[in-house]
Enzyme design. Sequence first.
Site, PDB file in Angstrom:
ATOM      1  N   LYS A  73       3.684  -3.369  -3.043  1.00 22.00           N
ATOM      2  CA  LYS A  73       3.298  -4.542  -2.255  1.00 22.00           C
ATOM      3  C   LYS A  73       4.345  -5.658  -2.264  1.00 22.00           C
ATOM      4  O   LYS A  73       4.562  -6.324  -1.260  1.00 22.00           O
ATOM      5  CB  LYS A  73       1.954  -5.087  -2.743  1.00 22.00           C
ATOM      6  CG  LYS A  73       0.770  -4.187  -2.410  1.00 22.00           C
ATOM      7  CD  LYS A  73      -0.530  -4.862  -2.806  1.00 22.00           C
ATOM      8  CE  LYS A  73      -1.729  -4.047  -2.400  1.00 22.00           C
ATOM      9  NZ  LYS A  73      -3.005  -4.743  -2.714  1.00 22.00           N
ATOM     10  N   ASP A 108      -5.816  -9.330   2.161  1.00 25.32           N
ATOM     11  CA  ASP A 108      -6.794  -9.476   1.083  1.00 25.32           C
ATOM     12  C   ASP A 108      -7.562 -10.792   1.195  1.00 25.32           C
ATOM     13  O   ASP A 108      -8.783 -10.835   0.990  1.00 25.32           O
ATOM     14  CB  ASP A 108      -6.112  -9.387  -0.284  1.00 25.32           C
ATOM     15  CG  ASP A 108      -5.708  -7.970  -0.641  1.00 25.32           C
ATOM     16  OD1 ASP A 108      -6.270  -7.033  -0.047  1.00 25.32           O
ATOM     17  OD2 ASP A 108      -4.830  -7.797  -1.508  1.00 25.32           O
TER      18      ASP A 108
END
Length: 283
Positions: A73, A108
């Site tokens: 990520k 997210d």
Amino acid sequence: MADAATKRACAACVIGWPVEHSRSPLIHNHWIKEFGLDAEYRREAVPPEQFAAFVRGLAERGYVGANVTVPHKEAALALAVPDERARAVGAANTLWYEGGTLRATNTDAEGFIANLDACLPDWDRGLRTAVVLGAGGAARSIVFALIGRGVERILVANRSFERAVALREKFGSPVEPRPWEEAPTLLAGAGLLVNTTTLGMAGQPPLALDLDRLPAQGVVADLVYVPLDTALLKAARARGLRMVDGLGMLLHQAVGGFARWFGVRPRVTQALRALVETDLTSK
């Protein structure tokens, strides 16, 4: 039947190492079937040393975009043009092409907020103070989301106090770092408690936290979704508190990527949740 070029143009994937555990193919292929798209979503197991080359060749491999999971990520930020969310969080989980440019975001935060909005529409009414447990990547997403929603005080408790301080340095005055040991006392003035740690996850120690000081109108959110019903959520239910589990956030964070890749915005339905719940509980 679409030709091979069309099929390649309608493919997306999740890139990780390992990646076999990812539920993203289950979620996205459900939506692909629901919309009747000639598309597919795959897993791509890519080790760290091959990640950069894989992403640079994403289009040549026939992908219109990808999800990125651990441990890639942070590395994804340097390989695409990140938006404000990805830069603030310091990690990207979604890649897509826009005018030939590979772009990156982190869904997210929006997944966390969308799940709360869907399950508890008035969760932020009068909310001024939140307690966030943990100071890692997930905590950065949650802090970014809460600041965007106007929460004035975000008390971050973490075993490594220095990492909590780092969140203050990154996000500014709304964040107040606190030692982990103070977590129970912080609940007294909070309207929201969020667990971003791995405590309570299958194979990890439980999250032992007395919720008695959390106000009766308080909300508890646990990002853990294996198991679905964590000890923290059981404690919240025993007190009659409102709560949301980690599966809802997982489902809602997938919406943005699908919309960018395939041009249609999917809905998180009970049917989708039941599908993923069955997969989680059958393992």
